[in-house]
Design a protein around this motif. Structure first.
Motif, PDB file in Angstrom:
ATOM      1  N   LEU A 134     -62.705 -41.390 -27.894  1.00  0.00           N
ATOM      2  CA  LEU A 134     -62.871 -42.209 -29.088  1.00  0.00           C
ATOM      3  C   LEU A 134     -62.905 -41.337 -30.336  1.00  0.00           C
ATOM      4  O   LEU A 134     -62.341 -41.703 -31.378  1.00  0.00           O
ATOM      5  N   ALA A 135     -63.547 -40.178 -30.238  1.00  0.00           N
ATOM      6  CA  ALA A 135     -63.616 -39.252 -31.370  1.00  0.00           C
ATOM      7  C   ALA A 135     -62.222 -38.770 -31.765  1.00  0.00           C
ATOM      8  O   ALA A 135     -61.914 -38.606 -32.951  1.00  0.00           O
ATOM      9  N   MET A 136     -61.381 -38.535 -30.758  1.00  0.00           N
ATOM     10  CA  MET A 136     -60.008 -38.102 -31.012  1.00  0.00           C
ATOM     11  C   MET A 136     -59.252 -39.148 -31.828  1.00  0.00           C
ATOM     12  O   MET A 136     -58.568 -38.827 -32.811  1.00  0.00           O
ATOM     13  N   ILE A 137     -59.382 -40.398 -31.446  1.00  0.00           N
ATOM     14  CA  ILE A 137     -58.638 -41.472 -32.103  1.00  0.00           C
ATOM     15  C   ILE A 137     -59.212 -41.783 -33.480  1.00  0.00           C
ATOM     16  O   ILE A 137     -58.474 -41.925 -34.471  1.00  0.00           O
ATOM     17  N   ILE A 138     -60.535 -41.877 -33.573  1.00  0.00           N
ATOM     18  CA  ILE A 138     -61.161 -42.225 -34.855  1.00  0.00           C
ATOM     19  C   ILE A 138     -60.926 -41.132 -35.891  1.00  0.00           C
ATOM     20  O   ILE A 138     -60.635 -41.424 -37.067  1.00  0.00           O
ATOM     21  N   SER A 139     -61.025 -39.877 -35.496  1.00  0.00           N
ATOM     22  CA  SER A 139     -60.796 -38.785 -36.449  1.00  0.00           C
ATOM     23  C   SER A 139     -59.367 -38.810 -36.976  1.00  0.00           C
ATOM     24  O   SER A 139     -59.123 -38.511 -38.154  1.00  0.00           O
ATOM     25  N   GLY A 140     -58.420 -39.192 -36.123  1.00  0.00           N
ATOM     26  CA  GLY A 140     -57.034 -39.303 -36.558  1.00  0.00           C
ATOM     27  C   GLY A 140     -56.842 -40.410 -37.574  1.00  0.00           C
ATOM     28  O   GLY A 140     -56.136 -40.250 -38.580  1.00  0.00           O
ATOM     29  N   VAL A 141     -57.487 -41.533 -37.329  1.00  0.00           N
ATOM     30  CA  VAL A 141     -57.401 -42.665 -38.263  1.00  0.00           C
ATOM     31  C   VAL A 141     -58.022 -42.292 -39.604  1.00  0.00           C
ATOM     32  O   VAL A 141     -57.471 -42.589 -40.673  1.00  0.00           O
ATOM     33  N   MET A 142     -59.165 -41.619 -39.550  1.00  0.00           N
ATOM     34  CA  MET A 142     -59.852 -41.243 -40.788  1.00  0.00           C
ATOM     35  C   MET A 142     -59.055 -40.206 -41.565  1.00  0.00           C
ATOM     36  O   MET A 142     -58.942 -40.287 -42.794  1.00  0.00           O
ATOM     37  N   LEU A 143     -58.481 -39.235 -40.872  1.00  0.00           N
ATOM     38  CA  LEU A 143     -57.762 -38.156 -41.541  1.00  0.00           C
ATOM     39  C   LEU A 143     -56.465 -38.632 -42.179  1.00  0.00           C
ATOM     40  O   LEU A 143     -55.994 -38.057 -43.163  1.00  0.00           O
ATOM     41  N   THR A 144     -55.897 -39.701 -41.633  1.00  0.00           N
ATOM     42  CA  THR A 144     -54.621 -40.219 -42.153  1.00  0.00           C
ATOM     43  C   THR A 144     -54.765 -41.526 -42.929  1.00  0.00           C
ATOM     44  O   THR A 144     -53.768 -42.139 -43.295  1.00  0.00           O
ATOM     45  N   ARG A 145     -55.990 -41.965 -43.147  1.00  0.00           N
ATOM     46  CA  ARG A 145     -56.260 -43.236 -43.827  1.00  0.00           C
ATOM     47  C   ARG A 145     -55.709 -44.429 -43.036  1.00  0.00           C
ATOM     48  O   ARG A 145     -55.480 -45.495 -43.613  1.00  0.00           O
ATOM     49  N   GLY A 146     -55.460 -44.259 -41.763  1.00  0.00           N
ATOM     50  CA  GLY A 146     -54.903 -45.352 -40.969  1.00  0.00           C
ATOM     51  C   GLY A 146     -53.500 -45.722 -41.387  1.00  0.00           C
ATOM     52  O   GLY A 146     -53.037 -46.842 -41.133  1.00  0.00           O
ATOM     53  N   LEU A 147     -52.800 -44.776 -42.018  1.00  0.00           N
ATOM     54  CA  LEU A 147     -51.476 -45.046 -42.584  1.00  0.00           C
ATOM     55  C   LEU A 147     -50.484 -45.546 -41.540  1.00  0.00           C
ATOM     56  O   LEU A 147     -49.781 -46.546 -41.753  1.00  0.00           O
ATOM     57  N   HIS A 148     -50.430 -44.861 -40.402  1.00  0.00           N
ATOM     58  CA  HIS A 148     -49.444 -45.222 -39.384  1.00  0.00           C
ATOM     59  C   HIS A 148     -49.874 -46.450 -38.579  1.00  0.00           C
ATOM     60  O   HIS A 148     -49.025 -47.228 -38.134  1.00  0.00           O
ATOM     61  N   ALA A 149     -51.168 -46.613 -38.407  1.00  0.00           N
ATOM     62  CA  ALA A 149     -51.669 -47.805 -37.728  1.00  0.00           C
ATOM     63  C   ALA A 149     -51.331 -49.052 -38.547  1.00  0.00           C
ATOM     64  O   ALA A 149     -50.984 -50.105 -37.993  1.00  0.00           O
ATOM     65  N   ASP A 150     -51.409 -48.932 -39.859  1.00  0.00           N
ATOM     66  CA  ASP A 150     -51.038 -50.040 -40.737  1.00  0.00           C
ATOM     67  C   ASP A 150     -49.552 -50.372 -40.584  1.00  0.00           C
ATOM     68  O   ASP A 150     -49.158 -51.535 -40.566  1.00  0.00           O
ATOM     69  N   GLY A 151     -48.732 -49.323 -40.458  1.00  0.00           N
ATOM     70  CA  GLY A 151     -47.302 -49.546 -40.254  1.00  0.00           C
ATOM     71  C   GLY A 151     -47.019 -50.251 -38.943  1.00  0.00           C
ATOM     72  O   GLY A 151     -46.154 -51.137 -38.874  1.00  0.00           O
ATOM     73  N   LEU A 152     -47.766 -49.888 -37.904  1.00  0.00           N
ATOM     74  CA  LEU A 152     -47.605 -50.548 -36.605  1.00  0.00           C
ATOM     75  C   LEU A 152     -47.931 -52.030 -36.700  1.00  0.00           C
ATOM     76  O   LEU A 152     -47.193 -52.875 -36.167  1.00  0.00           O
TER      77      LEU A 152
END
Length: 249
Positions: free
Chosen positions: A63-81
């Protein structure tokens, strides 16, 4: 000077880091630095996962791996998905698809896509953490940014009126793809030196995922948008992690 400005633009675009300096005049120049940005992001994520895994709680490490990625990228790519899922499954024509993708609100298709993909990523990360295979995790994040260069360099921009990612896609071409591909392979060899066979596994998974995303996008809207690039990054990351986890079993 333009190369340094490209680095600044790449990190400002892909991360929350406020790097000092001026943005490049040609945004496509930033594409050269996308894999390097991916290497940095992935390294930070893995450090977070490793720190938590030392406690023995592997589920929380994933979970730390995924959450840190979202935080570091502002969720930019998740928003695109989410936007891609809403548009591709909700739009009947190119025009309606692009209109839905531009809507900032997340629909049911987008929410389901986010939940399912994040679950898949968490399962893959959990298995790799249990195997203490952290190098493939970094590789997946690196190749996810390379996948954006691949699509931006080989496909047209789908919106005739332009858009957020138009400045990156416009001017991108073979030199960007060649340089980033060579750089990505070199970095993969250095990261996966203990298991060099994983280089082929990771590259194959990344290429297959990106080509499928690009083909679907071309059939649906005739090109790419910023949302497509973001979604391709998410799909690529998950594909590399799952493939490497299966190979390491």
């Amino acid at each position: 000077m333009q190369a340094i400005r490209g680095l600044v633009t790449a990190f400002r675009t892909l991360t929350i880091l406020p790097l000092p300096g001026r943005d490049t005049d040609r945004f496509s120049t930033a594409l050269y630095w996308f894999p390097a940005a991916g290497l940095f992001i992935g390294s930070v994520q893995v450090c977070c996962a490793f720190a938590v895994a030392m406690s023995g709680w592997h589920e929380l490490a994933g979970l730390a791996m995924i959450i840190s990625g979202v935080m570091l990228t502002r969720g930019l790519h998740a928003d695109g998905l989410a936007d891609l899922a809403d548009g591709f499954w909700g739009g009947k024509t190119k025009e309606s698809t692009l209109r839905i993708m531009k809507d900032p609100n997340v629909g049911s298709f987008g929410a389901l896509a986010l939940i399912l993909l994040m679950l898949v990523k968490w399962v893959a990360v959990l298995k790799l953490v249990e195997l203490q295979a952290y190098a493939p995790l970094v590789s997946g994040v690196l190749l996810a940014r390379w996948s954006q260069v691949l699509l931006a360099s080989t496909m047209p921009y789908a919106r005739s009126e332009g858009g957020t990612a138009h400045s990156f896609v416009h001017g991108a071409g073979a030199p960007h793809l060649l340089v980033t591909t060579m750089a990505s392979i070199l970095m993969l060899w250095l990261i996966l030196y203990a298991k060099p066979e994983l280089v082929a596994v990771a590259l194959s998974a990344a290429l297959a995922s990106t080509v499928c995303t690009g083909y679907l996008s071309y059939r649906k809207i005739g090109g790419v948008t910023g949302d497509v690039l973001g979604a391709a990054s998410e799909f690529c990351e998950a594909s590399v992690w799952i493939s490497c986890a299966l190979f390491c079993l």
